[in-house]
Design a protein around this motif. Structure first.
Motif, PDB file in Angstrom:
ATOM      1  N   LEU A  56      -9.205  26.203  46.588  1.00  0.00           N
ATOM      2  CA  LEU A  56      -8.418  25.113  46.041  1.00  0.00           C
ATOM      3  C   LEU A  56      -7.491  24.521  47.092  1.00  0.00           C
ATOM      4  N   TRP A  57      -6.934  25.371  47.966  1.00  0.00           N
ATOM      5  CA  TRP A  57      -6.092  24.889  49.056  1.00  0.00           C
ATOM      6  C   TRP A  57      -6.280  25.789  50.263  1.00  0.00           C
ATOM      7  N   ILE A  58      -5.895  25.264  51.402  1.00  0.00           N
ATOM      8  CA  ILE A  58      -5.975  26.019  52.654  1.00  0.00           C
ATOM      9  C   ILE A  58      -4.559  26.221  53.150  1.00  0.00           C
ATOM     10  N   GLU A  59      -4.198  27.463  53.426  1.00  0.00           N
ATOM     11  CA  GLU A  59      -2.843  27.729  53.897  1.00  0.00           C
ATOM     12  C   GLU A  59      -2.722  27.341  55.358  1.00  0.00           C
ATOM     13  N   GLU A  60      -1.635  26.655  55.667  1.00  0.00           N
ATOM     14  CA  GLU A  60      -1.374  26.246  57.040  1.00  0.00           C
ATOM     15  C   GLU A  60      -0.079  26.886  57.495  1.00  0.00           C
ATOM     16  N   GLU A  61       0.060  27.005  58.800  1.00  0.00           N
ATOM     17  CA  GLU A  61       1.307  27.523  59.353  1.00  0.00           C
ATOM     18  C   GLU A  61       2.432  26.539  59.061  1.00  0.00           C
ATOM     19  N   ALA A  62       3.626  27.050  58.879  1.00  0.00           N
ATOM     20  CA  ALA A  62       4.776  26.182  58.636  1.00  0.00           C
ATOM     21  C   ALA A  62       5.074  25.388  59.905  1.00  0.00           C
ATOM     22  N   ARG A  63       5.382  24.121  59.733  1.00  0.00           N
ATOM     23  CA  ARG A  63       5.676  23.291  60.904  1.00  0.00           C
ATOM     24  C   ARG A  63       7.055  23.593  61.454  1.00  0.00           C
ATOM     25  N   ARG A  64       7.977  23.925  60.557  1.00  0.00           N
ATOM     26  CA  ARG A  64       9.346  24.227  60.995  1.00  0.00           C
ATOM     27  C   ARG A  64       9.716  25.635  60.592  1.00  0.00           C
ATOM     28  N   ARG A  65      10.698  26.171  61.275  1.00  0.00           N
ATOM     29  CA  ARG A  65      11.220  27.476  60.873  1.00  0.00           C
ATOM     30  C   ARG A  65      12.065  27.307  59.620  1.00  0.00           C
ATOM     31  N   ARG A  66      12.234  28.386  58.896  1.00  0.00           N
ATOM     32  CA  ARG A  66      13.060  28.373  57.699  1.00  0.00           C
ATOM     33  C   ARG A  66      14.516  28.199  58.091  1.00  0.00           C
ATOM     34  N   MET A  67      15.265  27.454  57.269  1.00  0.00           N
ATOM     35  CA  MET A  67      16.685  27.254  57.568  1.00  0.00           C
ATOM     36  C   MET A  67      17.435  28.571  57.421  1.00  0.00           C
ATOM     37  N   ASP A  69      20.248  31.219  56.172  1.00  0.00           N
ATOM     38  CA  ASP A  69      20.818  31.355  54.824  1.00  0.00           C
ATOM     39  C   ASP A  69      22.089  30.550  54.600  1.00  0.00           C
ATOM     40  N   PRO A  70      23.092  30.611  55.487  1.00  0.00           N
ATOM     41  CA  PRO A  70      24.311  29.835  55.215  1.00  0.00           C
ATOM     42  C   PRO A  70      24.055  28.331  55.158  1.00  0.00           C
ATOM     43  N   VAL A  71      23.162  27.856  56.005  1.00  0.00           N
ATOM     44  CA  VAL A  71      22.852  26.422  56.025  1.00  0.00           C
ATOM     45  C   VAL A  71      22.109  26.042  54.753  1.00  0.00           C
ATOM     46  N   ARG A  72      21.198  26.914  54.319  1.00  0.00           N
ATOM     47  CA  ARG A  72      20.435  26.623  53.112  1.00  0.00           C
ATOM     48  C   ARG A  72      21.337  26.600  51.881  1.00  0.00           C
ATOM     49  N   THR A  73      22.284  27.539  51.783  1.00  0.00           N
ATOM     50  CA  THR A  73      23.193  27.531  50.626  1.00  0.00           C
ATOM     51  C   THR A  73      24.079  26.295  50.647  1.00  0.00           C
ATOM     52  N   ALA A  74      24.531  25.877  51.826  1.00  0.00           N
ATOM     53  CA  ALA A  74      25.340  24.651  51.914  1.00  0.00           C
ATOM     54  C   ALA A  74      24.514  23.435  51.507  1.00  0.00           C
ATOM     55  N   ALA A  75      23.234  23.420  51.882  1.00  0.00           N
ATOM     56  CA  ALA A  75      22.372  22.291  51.530  1.00  0.00           C
ATOM     57  C   ALA A  75      22.123  22.242  50.023  1.00  0.00           C
ATOM     58  N   VAL A  76      21.907  23.400  49.413  1.00  0.00           N
ATOM     59  CA  VAL A  76      21.702  23.438  47.957  1.00  0.00           C
ATOM     60  C   VAL A  76      22.967  22.977  47.240  1.00  0.00           C
ATOM     61  N   ARG A  77      24.113  23.455  47.706  1.00  0.00           N
ATOM     62  CA  ARG A  77      25.381  23.033  47.112  1.00  0.00           C
ATOM     63  C   ARG A  77      25.560  21.523  47.230  1.00  0.00           C
ATOM     64  N   ALA A  78      25.234  20.961  48.384  1.00  0.00           N
ATOM     65  CA  ALA A  78      25.381  19.516  48.600  1.00  0.00           C
ATOM     66  C   ALA A  78      24.441  18.728  47.693  1.00  0.00           C
ATOM     67  N   VAL A  79      23.221  19.200  47.530  1.00  0.00           N
ATOM     68  CA  VAL A  79      22.273  18.492  46.666  1.00  0.00           C
ATOM     69  C   VAL A  79      22.751  18.504  45.220  1.00  0.00           C
ATOM     70  N   LEU A  80      23.268  19.636  44.768  1.00  0.00           N
ATOM     71  CA  LEU A  80      23.791  19.705  43.394  1.00  0.00           C
ATOM     72  C   LEU A  80      24.978  18.767  43.200  1.00  0.00           C
ATOM     73  N   ILE A  81      25.887  18.754  44.161  1.00  0.00           N
ATOM     74  CA  ILE A  81      27.062  17.880  44.063  1.00  0.00           C
ATOM     75  C   ILE A  81      26.647  16.412  44.069  1.00  0.00           C
TER      76      ILE A  81
END
Length: 181
Positions: A56-67, A69-81
């Motif tokens: 159904l799909w072919i898995e590909e390598e991620a183009r970017r590294r994962r953000m 944790d602190p940056v990701r939580t700040a981004a989630v908080r910003a999106v909610l706000i």
């Protein structure tokens, strides 16, 4: 194969032969035997001969590294706000159009929400910069920073070995030795 021909047990037709099964997503070309072991086969319904089961799909390598944790939580908080601020602005607009008493407080709250949303977006940027400063950025092998570090390490090693050689010469001179014996 029509519905009239599918009266046998699942996985077999009336003659005891394996029947066609549709894979996930409705793909043809996958069939199972009565034992339940899946095998690849060609299509039966007059399609292309030799086509195998397609996933159904072919898995590909991620183009970017994962953000981080602190940056990701700040981004989630910003999106909610920001989403709450957009909802407040929409309600303020609708209340203004309806000319209700709630329009003025909603306009004030949407202005305050805009200030807080701007702070949230800046928080993501600052958190990312701080994280990069503390933990360093992963540099590519061809990076100039890596080459500079390599040169500094080389010069430090050479300086250390020169001081060690000077110390050895001084120690030998203090013992009164002129050569190795």
């Amino acid at each position: 194969m029509g519905t009239a021909e599918r009266r046998g047990t699942p996985g077999e037709d009336l003659g005891g032969r394996p029947t066609e099964r549709r894979g996930p997503g409705g793909d043809r070309g996958r069939w199972e035997t009565a034992g339940g072991r899946g095998e690849r086969a060609t299509e039966r319904g007059g399609g292309q001969a030799g086509s195998a089961y397609r996933p159904l799909w072919i898995e590909e390598e991620a183009r970017r590294r994962r953000m981080p944790d602190p940056v990701r939580t700040a981004a989630v908080r910003a999106v909610l706000i920001i989403s709450v601020t957009l909802i407040l602005a929409m309600v303020a607009f609708l209340c203004t159009m309806a000319e209700t008493w709630l329009a003025f407080p909603m306009v004030l709250s949407s202005i305050a929400g805009t200030v807080v949303a701007t702070w949230g977006a800046l928080d993501v940027w600052v958190t990312r910069q701080v994280w990069n400063q503390r933990n360093g950025v992963v540099s590519a092998p061809s990076s100039t920073a890596r080459a500079l570090r390599r040169e500094r390490r080389k010069s430090r090693r050479q300086a250390k070995s020169a001081t060690r050689a000077q110390e050895r010469i001084r120690r030998r001179g203090a013992a009164g030795q002129l050569s190795h014996s």
